[in-house]
Design a protein around this motif. Structure first.
Motif, PDB file in Angstrom:
ATOM      1  N   LEU A   1       7.956   5.643  -1.301  1.00 41.87           N
ATOM      2  CA  LEU A   1       7.046   6.613  -1.897  1.00 41.87           C
ATOM      3  C   LEU A   1       7.885   7.691  -2.566  1.00 41.87           C
TER       4      LEU A   1
ATOM      5  N   SER B   1       1.553  14.726  -4.718  1.00 40.52           N
ATOM      6  CA  SER B   1       2.329  13.978  -3.724  1.00 40.52           C
ATOM      7  C   SER B   1       1.605  13.924  -2.389  1.00 40.52           C
TER       8      SER B   1
ATOM      9  N   GLU C   1      -1.569  13.854  -1.950  1.00 42.07           N
ATOM     10  CA  GLU C   1      -2.628  12.855  -2.102  1.00 42.07           C
ATOM     11  C   GLU C   1      -2.055  11.437  -2.038  1.00 42.07           C
ATOM     12  N   ARG C   2      -0.862  11.255  -2.608  1.00 43.19           N
ATOM     13  CA  ARG C   2      -0.234   9.932  -2.567  1.00 43.19           C
ATOM     14  C   ARG C   2       0.071   9.522  -1.124  1.00 43.19           C
TER      15      ARG C   2
ATOM     16  N   ASP D   1      -1.445  10.695   1.584  1.00 43.56           N
ATOM     17  CA  ASP D   1      -2.722  10.502   2.282  1.00 43.56           C
ATOM     18  C   ASP D   1      -3.346   9.145   1.936  1.00 43.56           C
ATOM     19  N   ASP D   2      -3.210   8.736   0.686  1.00 41.68           N
ATOM     20  CA  ASP D   2      -3.749   7.432   0.281  1.00 41.68           C
ATOM     21  C   ASP D   2      -3.091   6.315   1.082  1.00 41.68           C
ATOM     22  N   HIS D   3      -1.778   6.404   1.241  1.00 39.26           N
ATOM     23  CA  HIS D   3      -1.098   5.373   2.024  1.00 39.26           C
ATOM     24  C   HIS D   3      -1.518   5.435   3.490  1.00 39.26           C
TER      25      HIS D   3
ATOM     26  N   ARG E   1      -4.311   6.344   4.755  1.00 36.84           N
ATOM     27  CA  ARG E   1      -5.642   5.783   4.933  1.00 36.84           C
ATOM     28  C   ARG E   1      -5.612   4.254   4.975  1.00 36.84           C
ATOM     29  N   GLN E   2      -4.631   3.669   4.294  1.00 36.76           N
ATOM     30  CA  GLN E   2      -4.491   2.216   4.297  1.00 36.76           C
ATOM     31  C   GLN E   2      -3.756   1.702   5.533  1.00 36.76           C
ATOM     32  N   HIS E   3      -3.117   2.621   6.262  1.00 35.75           N
ATOM     33  CA  HIS E   3      -2.365   2.232   7.459  1.00 35.75           C
ATOM     34  C   HIS E   3      -2.738   3.199   8.579  1.00 35.75           C
ATOM     35  N   GLU E   4      -3.910   3.020   9.129  1.00 36.41           N
ATOM     36  CA  GLU E   4      -4.480   3.979  10.079  1.00 36.41           C
ATOM     37  C   GLU E   4      -3.772   3.990  11.427  1.00 36.41           C
TER      38      GLU E   4
ATOM     39  N   ARG F   1       1.281  13.806   7.854  1.00 37.15           N
ATOM     40  CA  ARG F   1       0.324  13.089   7.014  1.00 37.15           C
ATOM     41  C   ARG F   1       0.387  11.580   7.242  1.00 37.15           C
TER      42      ARG F   1
END
Length: 271
Positions: free
Chosen positions: A75, A101, A103-104, A106-108, A110-113, A173
């Protein structure tokens, strides 16, 4: 009548033989009330190297490519400091991610809880030169132990214009149990490429220096990659056992010999 040879303009310091044991500027001699020309030029050269190290831009694209070739997810991030001048004048902005950054990350997340055991952040700090020279060789030693211990590793985060505390935000995060930041240290007049390593257990925004462990002076002329990785892994194992880091977690790792092969008991500050 024979002529007397002229008196030397530079007077040698009687402790000059000690200089072979240290890079410190000692026993430089003098010329009148000033430094000899050679010592003065050497000082100016070292000062220029330190200034260049501070202003050097970290090539994150090349570094990301090298990491991806080694199988890492990466990242690429940026602090809230938009440029180098702002970064140097506003340390507070270097301690937080930019909105994009954040948000980037956080997006990841959310995909790896499930979160991670460990997040590793590589940042330019005050010496991108140190990161370019030492981050990957050190990371390789750390990876070997991470794999042995079975810790899950988050994507490697490359951050521009970053201060130490930014690693805690990244770790929080990503919901990482631990965060390790590799960061270029403030250049000295004999060490423009010194890499620092900062470790925090249970990272979150608001952690202070007292909550972190630091291993510094990682470079070819300083602390070796093997020994730095050895100390870090010891701290990480103890942190997981005791659920803390910082001033209450002491570096009591077995000390490696000069060939980094056979461990010796005890703290390096003792005995």
């Amino acid at each position: 009548m024979s002529r007397q040879p002229p008196a030397p303009t530079a007077i040698t310091n009687p402790w000059a033989h000690l200089r072979q044991h240290t890079p410190a500027r000692i026993a430089l001699g003098r010329a009148g009330a000033s430094l000899p020309t050679e010592a003065q030029l050497d000082f100016q050269f070292a000062h220029a190297q330190a200034r260049d190290a501070v202003h050097l831009t970290l090539d994150t694209e090349a570094l990301a490519m090298q990491l991806e070739q080694r199988g890492h997810r990466v990242l690429q991030l940026h602090s809230a400091a938009p440029d180098r001048d702002t970064y140097l004048q506003r340390p507070d902005l270097g301690r937080r991610l930019s909105d994009a950054s954040a948000e980037r990350v956080d997006d990841h997340a959310r995909q790896h809880e499930a979160g991670y055991d460990l997040a590793i952040v590589i940042a330019d700090g005050l010496s991108a030169l140190a990161v370019q020279r030492h981050a990957l060789p050190l990371l390789q030693r750390i990876e070997e132990q991470i794999e042995k211990d079975g810790w899950s590793l988050a994507p490697i985060c490359l951050v521009q214009q970053s201060r130490v505390a930014l690693g805690d935000e990244v770790g929080e995060r990503l919901e990482a149990k631990m965060v390790v930041m590799l960061l270029g240290e403030r250049p000295g007049l004999s060490s423009p490429d010194s890499l620092g390593l900062y470790f925090t257990y249970a990272p979150k925004v608001g952690r202070t220096d007292a909550d972190r462990n630091c291993i510094s002076n990682i470079r070819l002329e300083g602390l070796s990659y093997n020994l730095a990785a050895h100390r870090l892994i010891h701290l990480m194992r103890e942190a997981c056992r005791r659920q803390l880091s910082g001033v209450n977690l002491k570096d009591e790792a077995e000390i490696l010999s000069l060939d980094d092969a056979s461990p010796k008991p005890g703290n390096f500050l003792l005995g």
